[in-house]
Design a protein around this motif. Structure first.
Motif, mmCIF file in Angstrom:
data_model
loop_
_atom_site.group_PDB
_atom_site.id
_atom_site.type_symbol
_atom_site.label_atom_id
_atom_site.label_comp_id
_atom_site.label_asym_id
_atom_site.label_seq_id
_atom_site.Cartn_x
_atom_site.Cartn_y
_atom_site.Cartn_z
ATOM 1 N N GLU A 197 -1.753 -4.933 3.262
ATOM 2 C CA GLU A 197 -1.759 -4.027 4.413
ATOM 3 C C GLU A 197 -1.552 -2.640 3.825
ATOM 4 O OE1 GLU A 197 0.270 -4.661 8.652
ATOM 5 O OE2 GLU A 197 1.682 -4.088 7.105
ATOM 6 N N VAL A 198 -2.503 -1.724 4.062
ATOM 7 C CA VAL A 198 -2.436 -0.426 3.383
ATOM 8 C C VAL A 198 -2.243 0.704 4.391
ATOM 9 C CG1 VAL A 198 -3.916 -1.279 1.521
ATOM 10 C CG2 VAL A 198 -4.937 -0.019 3.432
ATOM 11 N N PRO A 199 -1.744 1.855 3.922
ATOM 12 C CA PRO A 199 -1.569 2.984 4.837
ATOM 13 C C PRO A 199 -2.911 3.354 5.492
ATOM 14 C CG PRO A 199 -0.498 3.421 2.731
ATOM 15 C CD PRO A 199 -1.267 2.162 2.560
ATOM 16 N N ALA A 245 -8.647 -7.091 1.550
ATOM 17 C CA ALA A 245 -8.681 -8.346 0.793
ATOM 18 C C ALA A 245 -9.142 -7.999 -0.608
ATOM 19 C CB ALA A 245 -9.642 -9.334 1.440
ATOM 20 N N ILE A 246 -8.384 -8.432 -1.596
ATOM 21 C CA ILE A 246 -8.736 -8.119 -2.972
ATOM 22 C C ILE A 246 -8.619 -9.383 -3.800
ATOM 23 C CG2 ILE A 246 -6.364 -7.327 -3.493
ATOM 24 C CD1 ILE A 246 -7.699 -5.266 -5.396
ATOM 25 N N GLY A 247 -9.579 -9.585 -4.677
ATOM 26 C CA GLY A 247 -9.520 -10.811 -5.460
ATOM 27 C C GLY A 247 -10.316 -10.721 -6.735
ATOM 28 N N PHE A 248 -10.109 -11.709 -7.568
ATOM 29 C CA PHE A 248 -10.729 -11.714 -8.879
ATOM 30 C C PHE A 248 -11.220 -13.126 -9.171
ATOM 31 C CE2 PHE A 248 -11.105 -10.971 -13.420
ATOM 32 C CZ PHE A 248 -11.447 -9.631 -13.463
ATOM 33 N N VAL A 249 -12.444 -13.218 -9.683
ATOM 34 C CA VAL A 249 -13.015 -14.525 -10.012
ATOM 35 C C VAL A 249 -13.289 -14.587 -11.509
ATOM 36 C CG1 VAL A 249 -14.926 -16.113 -9.597
ATOM 37 C CG2 VAL A 249 -14.068 -14.687 -7.730
ATOM 38 N N VAL A 250 -12.853 -15.651 -12.136
ATOM 39 C CA VAL A 250 -13.128 -15.843 -13.564
ATOM 40 C C VAL A 250 -13.880 -17.158 -13.733
ATOM 41 C CG1 VAL A 250 -12.104 -16.211 -15.851
ATOM 42 C CG2 VAL A 250 -11.044 -14.589 -14.266
ATOM 43 N N GLY A 251 -15.014 -17.111 -14.442
ATOM 44 C CA GLY A 251 -15.771 -18.331 -14.718
ATOM 45 C C GLY A 251 -14.929 -19.266 -15.572
ATOM 46 N N PRO A 262 -7.763 2.766 -12.471
ATOM 47 C CA PRO A 262 -7.764 3.991 -11.651
ATOM 48 C C PRO A 262 -8.745 3.958 -10.473
ATOM 49 C CG PRO A 262 -8.432 4.440 -13.943
ATOM 50 C CD PRO A 262 -7.894 3.060 -13.916
ATOM 51 N N ALA A 263 -9.792 3.144 -10.550
ATOM 52 C CA ALA A 263 -10.728 3.077 -9.425
ATOM 53 C C ALA A 263 -10.245 2.123 -8.338
ATOM 54 C CB ALA A 263 -12.108 2.627 -9.920
ATOM 55 N N ILE A 264 -9.269 1.303 -8.659
ATOM 56 C CA ILE A 264 -8.816 0.261 -7.722
ATOM 57 C C ILE A 264 -7.450 0.605 -7.137
ATOM 58 C CG2 ILE A 264 -8.245 -2.211 -7.526
ATOM 59 C CD1 ILE A 264 -11.253 -1.487 -8.073
ATOM 60 N N ARG A 265 -6.564 1.065 -7.993
ATOM 61 C CA ARG A 265 -5.187 1.372 -7.606
ATOM 62 C C ARG A 265 -5.062 2.173 -6.304
ATOM 63 N NH1 ARG A 265 -0.117 2.329 -10.304
ATOM 64 N NH2 ARG A 265 -0.865 1.510 -12.276
ATOM 65 N N PRO A 266 -5.884 3.247 -6.132
ATOM 66 C CA PRO A 266 -5.719 4.065 -4.915
ATOM 67 C C PRO A 266 -5.962 3.305 -3.607
ATOM 68 C CG PRO A 266 -7.167 5.156 -6.510
ATOM 69 C CD PRO A 266 -6.925 3.784 -7.019
ATOM 70 N N HIS A 267 -6.682 2.183 -3.704
ATOM 71 C CA HIS A 267 -6.932 1.414 -2.476
ATOM 72 C C HIS A 267 -5.665 0.720 -1.990
ATOM 73 C CE1 HIS A 267 -11.344 1.679 -2.327
ATOM 74 N NE2 HIS A 267 -11.250 1.783 -3.645
ATOM 75 N N LEU A 268 -4.764 0.412 -2.926
ATOM 76 C CA LEU A 268 -3.596 -0.409 -2.574
ATOM 77 C C LEU A 268 -2.296 0.365 -2.529
ATOM 78 C CD1 LEU A 268 -4.369 -3.446 -4.908
ATOM 79 C CD2 LEU A 268 -5.006 -3.181 -2.511
ATOM 80 N N GLU A 269 -2.226 1.410 -3.309
ATOM 81 C CA GLU A 269 -0.971 2.122 -3.493
ATOM 82 C C GLU A 269 -0.315 2.479 -2.153
ATOM 83 O OE1 GLU A 269 -1.422 5.186 -6.471
ATOM 84 O OE2 GLU A 269 -0.096 3.884 -7.634
ATOM 85 N N GLY A 270 0.986 2.269 -2.075
ATOM 86 C CA GLY A 270 1.710 2.582 -0.842
ATOM 87 C C GLY A 270 1.611 1.478 0.196
ATOM 88 N N GLY A 271 0.804 0.456 -0.099
ATOM 89 C CA GLY A 271 0.671 -0.654 0.845
ATOM 90 C C GLY A 271 1.616 -1.778 0.490
ATOM 91 N N ARG A 272 1.541 -2.855 1.256
ATOM 92 C CA ARG A 272 2.359 -4.020 0.888
ATOM 93 C C ARG A 272 1.490 -5.264 0.881
ATOM 94 N NH1 ARG A 272 6.218 -5.545 6.079
ATOM 95 N NH2 ARG A 272 4.649 -5.214 7.675
ATOM 96 N N ARG A 273 1.798 -6.115 -0.086
ATOM 97 C CA ARG A 273 1.050 -7.353 -0.248
ATOM 98 C C ARG A 273 1.591 -8.356 0.749
ATOM 99 N NH1 ARG A 273 0.988 -11.312 -5.432
ATOM 100 N NH2 ARG A 273 3.225 -11.285 -5.007
#
Lengths: 545, 249
Positions: free
Chosen positions: A219-221, A257-263, A284-295
């Protein structure tokens, strides 16, 4: 034969209340209504409620939903966020390059959803049509007629203690007999695995290859929320010889929603999909989407990536395979829900026809694969069949091949093959160790605080549902040769090596943490770990994954 | 003898709840709900009394929205004979529930009203006591053993520092504690059969009961984060810290 179990007869039993199983159940009831027939359909679900074990990105195509329930909007289906902007990024450690979005990855007209919520809604639609859904009951055993055809399934016994003895709470499982049983267990179904063997369903197919997807919900600002934004990345933090990438979707209500897939054909035993995901979030391209939010939620699930050439035979006397347990997933599109649902529809139609004939019990619904081959889906799957295996040549090789393949529109006169994921690990000395950063507790977290957010629970006093075929192998091979990779690929901290300091290392299995992703069943180098269903109702309780 | 068991639909005990951003309460969207575990113990006890031939009928009641029917079906699967839903979408506080229970008791005339000692969502621990007061019935709370014979209930209660045994004349209210019993699983055959048991839905609005909330929630906050512990060198250091820093001794 056991005589302590009650039995009940149905026309069709469906194992698993995911998108494919529920679609099949709904379609069966719709067909029965249209043809004025009585048809009893029962769905078993191992999760404590429908949706509790569902985890997906997810951006979905609605074409099959449109066909199944054309007025889904009016009926309040939880599709609230249209994908409005697609970005594909190639990440390097410090920077990123925006890449042209490949044609399969355009998401115009698609919806960003919680697949768990969608399944809950599908469950309501199914129940309104008279489908009986029983969550909290795991199908633990396939039942057979004397002639070898499938007779149905039995749910697991409840109240068997750790030591195998019956507790005061013991209740025997129940047999559900059906003219046709639909197995819709999702990726790497534990009963499907036994069916593969019993009916030799994989004899003409390539080995299945898998991925593990780990996901968090944030949940992000409001200020940094961009509803409808879809971002996929490749590259960092994975090395170019490992297949994988990330997704980041901005849903409604300030949710991301954020996730990572590894073969799971990765070769470095030191690799930890979980840690890769955690450090990916610090880019740096991902962090700003989440910063200040809560998981707010966490979970993981494996997915089948083998595609067309890895599909097993889909039918056998008395039953069929649908959805991801069969392996319907379009890898370049990174979507499987539409195909899972489509396979459910086509299977339902075939079974409905079969049941109209006399003596349909134990027969084989061969019309299902025949019809499926005539739908858009078969062609879609065929044309992308070479993309995933081309990544055996690494990221750049895969790119180059995929470009060629796109030029050929997927009609190359050859089909690339797969290898089995568990055979791909190098030994611990052949591969370089990976040094993962420590979690900061704000953006990145340790495994246990993550599992906590999956609301996972298993009745404590029960037989361990993760069985080692040979307990000695855990140390003799896994530990000695591969440095116990299960302690790294398990996203829930189930596997732990204890007693190393005393010189007597021992594998400890914390089965109560298991989020049912099935990665251990897939990746264990000697296939020594066998994932079976625990007591029904156990496992994660995903709110909306 | 008829037994009435009251059950509440609450957030499932496995769910890690989180406070809404506006602090107005806990976020219940998409969260798994199930029967209050203490009420499960109450149902189990009633069903055991029926199986022992002491009770003749077990009626289960819940108050709340339509979804409470699922909770009632679970109770029916455990062994209750029929169910009543006092249906309302309004917020119900313990006093309102106690009033509803009083009305239903007056109609159903049970000899025993059993429910959990408290619900795991608001932890009020009030409904049983209030219902007993409104009905003018004796009450035994925190029961860890219940025996019924000759128009009398004998209850062992878990009290501070030990166990208290009391006798009550029926009809009476009993609230259950954790050690009373270990509830059975609702089996699949019983869940299937429970679908066919009677479930009577009665709108609260038609009962003529004032269920308006008496308490106002000002705000809900998460407990403060626990700070990490430290290792002390010896007992003396520990005692000093407890005395001077924690100020607990």
């Amino acid at each position: 034969m056991r005589n302590d179990r009650e039995a009940m007869e149905f026309d069709v039993v469906v194992v698993g209340a995911g998108p494919s199983g529920l679609s099949a159940a709904i379609r069966l009831k719709q067909q029965a209504q249209k043809n004025n027939r009585e048809l009893s359909v029962c769905v078993l679900e191992k999760g404590s409620e429908v949706g509790a074990h569902i985890l997906s990105g997810a951006v979905i195509e609605t074409r099959v939903l449109d066909e199944l329930i054309p007025d889904w909007k009016a009926k309040g289906a939880p599709l609230e966020t249209m994908a409005t902007k697609d970005k594909v990024l190639f990440l390097t450690e410090k920077s990123h390059i925006r890449m042209p979005t490949p044609p399969q990855m355009h998401n115009k007209g698609n919806y960003i959803v919680s697949l768990g919520r969608l399944c809950r809604w599908l469950g309501e639609q199914a129940e309104a049509l008279g489908v009986e859904i029983y969550p909290g009951f795991a199908a633990a055993e396939v039942l057979y007629h004397e002639d070898g055809s499938v007779k149905g399934v039995a749910t697991g016994d409840m109240g068997i203690a750790k030591d195998g003895e019956q507790t005061a709470q013991f209740q025997p499982g129940m047999e559900l007999h059906a003219k046709q049983t639909i197995f819709a267990e999702g990726c790497r179904g534990s009963l499907t695995k036994t069916l593969f063997e019993k009916f030799d369903l994989r004899k003409d197919s390539e080995p299945q290859t898998y991925g593990i997807g780990i996901k968090e919900l944030w949940e992000v600002p409001p200020a940094q929320h961009q509803q409808g934004l879809v971002i996929h990345t490749i590259g960092w933090p994975l090395s170019t010889d490992t297949y994988g990438g990330s997704f980041l979707y901005h849903l409604e209500n300030n949710l991301v929603a954020i996730g990572f897939v590894v073969g799971l054909d990765y070769s470095n035993p030191w690799l930890s999909p979980y840690e890769e995901f955690q450090r990916y979030k610090t880019h740096p391209a991902i962090r700003p989407h989440l910063e200040g939010g809560r998981r707010i939620s966490y979970g993981a699930r494996s997915l089948a990536e083998g595609g067309f050439q890895s599909l097993p035979k889909l039918t056998f006397p008395g039953g069929v395979l649908i959805g991801d347990t069969a392996g319907f997933l379009n890898v370049p599109k990174i979507k499987g829900t539409h195909m899972a649902m489509q396979s459910g529809l086509v299977a339902a139609d075939a079974i409905h026809q079969l049941l109209a004939t006399e003596q349909s019990a134990g027969k084989e619904a061969t019309q299902y694969p025949d019809s499926l081959k005539k739908t858009w889906m078969w062609n879609e799957l065929y044309r992308v069949r070479n993309v995933r295996p081309s990544f055996r040549w690494g990221l750049w090789g895969g790119f180059a091949y995929s470009a060629l393949d796109t030029a050929l529109m997927g009609y190359a006169p050859w089909t690339l093959s797969h290898h089995e994921d568990h055979s791909q690990l190098k030994t611990k000395d052949q591969a370089h160790k990976i040094d993962y950063p420590k979690p900061d507790g704000k953006l990145t977290f340790d495994r246990l605080s993550s599992v906590y957010l999956s609301n996972t629970n298993h009745e404590e006093n029960q037989r361990c549902h993760l069985q080692l075929k040979d307990a000695a192998v855990a140390i003799a091979i896994n530990y000695t040769r591969y440095a116990s990779p299960e302690t790294r690929y398990c996203p829930a901290g189930v596997y732990e090596i204890v007693g190393e300091e005393t010189g007597a290392p021992k594998l400890q299995i914390n089965a109560q943490n298991c989020v049912h992703c099935k990665t251990c069943d897939i990746k264990d180098p000697t296939q020594n770990i066998n994932w079976q269903v625990p007591e029904g109702g156990g496992g994660p309780n995903y709110p909306a994954m | 003898m008829k037994i009435l068991v009251a059950v509440k639909r609450v957030v499932d005990f496995n769910v890690k709840v989180r406070v809404k951003a506006d602090q107005s309460g806990v976020d219940l969207a998409n969260v798994k709900m199930s029967m209050n575990p203490f009420d499960e113990i109450a149902i189990e006890e009633a069903v055991r009394l029926k199986e022992a031939g002491i009770a003749t009928e077990v009626v289960v009641i819940s108050a709340g929205p339509t979804q409470c029917q699922e909770t009632l079906r679970t109770a029916l699967a455990i062994g209750a004979d029929r169910a009543i839903l006092a249906e309302t979408d309004a917020e119900l506080q313990p006093l309102a529930v106690a009033k509803i229970l009083k009305a239903v008791c007056e109609k159903e005339q049970p000899q025993l009203l059993i429910m959990g000692k408290q619900a795991i969502d608001d932890d009020s621990n009030q409904t049983g006591q209030m219902a007993a007061a409104l009905l003018g019935w004796p009450q035994a709370t925190f029961a860890s053993k219940l025996t019924v014979a000759n128009g009398e209930a004998t209850v062992i209660r878990e009290v501070d520092g030990g166990l208290e045994t009391i006798a009550l004349t029926l009809p009476a209210v009993v609230t259950t504690d954790l050690r009373l019993n270990e509830p059975r699983y609702a089996t699949l055959p019983n869940i299937m059969k429970a679908k066919k048991k009677p479930l009577d839905v009665q709108p609260v609005a038609a009962m003529g009961i004032d269920v308006a909330p008496r308490l106002k929630t000002l705000k809900v906050t998460e407990p403060p984060k626990r700070s990490g512990g430290i290792k002390v060198a010896d007992v003396a250091a520990l005692v000093a810290k407890l005395k001077n820093e924690a100020k607990v001794i």
